[in-house]
Design an enzyme around this catalytic site. Sequence first.
Site, PDB file in Angstrom:
ATOM      1  N   GLY A   1      75.737  80.380  31.965  1.00  0.00           N
ATOM      2  CA  GLY A   1      76.702  80.157  30.890  1.00  0.00           C
ATOM      3  C   GLY A   1      76.145  80.664  29.582  1.00  0.00           C
TER       4      GLY A   1
ATOM      5  CD  GLN B   1      73.640  79.837  24.435  1.00  0.00           C
ATOM      6  OE1 GLN B   1      74.603  79.824  25.185  1.00  0.00           O
ATOM      7  NE2 GLN B   1      72.405  79.688  24.868  1.00  0.00           N
TER       8      GLN B   1
ATOM      9  CB  CYS C   1      69.517  75.868  26.822  1.00  0.00           C
ATOM     10  SG  CYS C   1      70.585  76.693  25.636  1.00  0.00           S
ATOM     11  CG  LEU C   2      70.335  81.740  28.928  1.00  0.00           C
ATOM     12  CD1 LEU C   2      71.501  82.725  28.951  1.00  0.00           C
ATOM     13  CD2 LEU C   2      69.195  82.241  29.804  1.00  0.00           C
TER      14      LEU C   2
ATOM     15  CG  HIS D   1      74.496  73.503  28.521  1.00  0.00           C
ATOM     16  ND1 HIS D   1      73.197  73.060  28.617  1.00  0.00           N
ATOM     17  CD2 HIS D   1      74.439  74.665  27.816  1.00  0.00           C
ATOM     18  CE1 HIS D   1      72.402  73.913  27.982  1.00  0.00           C
ATOM     19  NE2 HIS D   1      73.131  74.904  27.496  1.00  0.00           N
ATOM     20  CD  GLU D   2      77.339  77.344  28.127  1.00  0.00           C
ATOM     21  OE1 GLU D   2      77.259  77.763  26.963  1.00  0.00           O
ATOM     22  OE2 GLU D   2      76.375  77.337  28.919  1.00  0.00           O
TER      23      GLU D   2
ATOM     24  CG  HIS E   1      75.567  76.007  23.458  1.00  0.00           C
ATOM     25  ND1 HIS E   1      74.435  75.980  22.688  1.00  0.00           N
ATOM     26  CD2 HIS E   1      75.143  76.237  24.727  1.00  0.00           C
ATOM     27  CE1 HIS E   1      73.370  76.182  23.459  1.00  0.00           C
ATOM     28  NE2 HIS E   1      73.775  76.334  24.703  1.00  0.00           N
TER      29      HIS E   1
HETATM   30 NI    NI Z   1      72.676  76.591  26.457  1.00  0.00          NI
END
Ligand code: NI
Length: 169
Positions: free
Chosen positions: A45, A50, A92-93, A134-135, A138
């Site tokens: 995701g 991000q 998380c990226l 999670h998204e 964000h």
């Molecule tokens: Ni993330």
Amino acid sequence: MIRPILRYGADVLHRPAATVASITAEHQQLIDDMIQTMYAAPGIGLAATQVGVGLRIFVADISVGRNPADLLVFVNPEVIERDGMQLEEEGCLSVPGFNATVARPQKVVLKGLDRDGHERTVEGTGLLARCFQHEMDHLDGTVFVDRLRGLQKDLIVRKIRKMTKSGKW
Ligand code: NI
């Protein structure tokens, strides 16, 4: 085009994102770039925040490109239902190298627009529900680290701060 993924501490990651008024070709380019960036990472995701864009858009694919039907694009998503609870390890990226167990709903139903502006409702359970929540976080300026408490959170934040100071973040 693969876009650079911002890391925990970048302003845009810690502010709520704005609603997309109407989907333009520029937004669609952003979405295509986000998909490419997510697959290249690789991740399941990616939210627009991000890649430094404060808009309510995210992409997800829990198959990481193995199953084309799993690719989802959400513009202006809203949670219309949440149910149950799951405890699993999450990463998380934007927080590379760190994982932690986060409580998430077992089921999340999302309503939003797809890449072409068509309304869609998708029910996610298990990993997909975790990914949705999670998204959504964000888009509200919340990173999974912010959901942690006490020592666990302090430890991660302290390590990130140290790496930021030494230019390794
Ligand atoms: Ni993330």
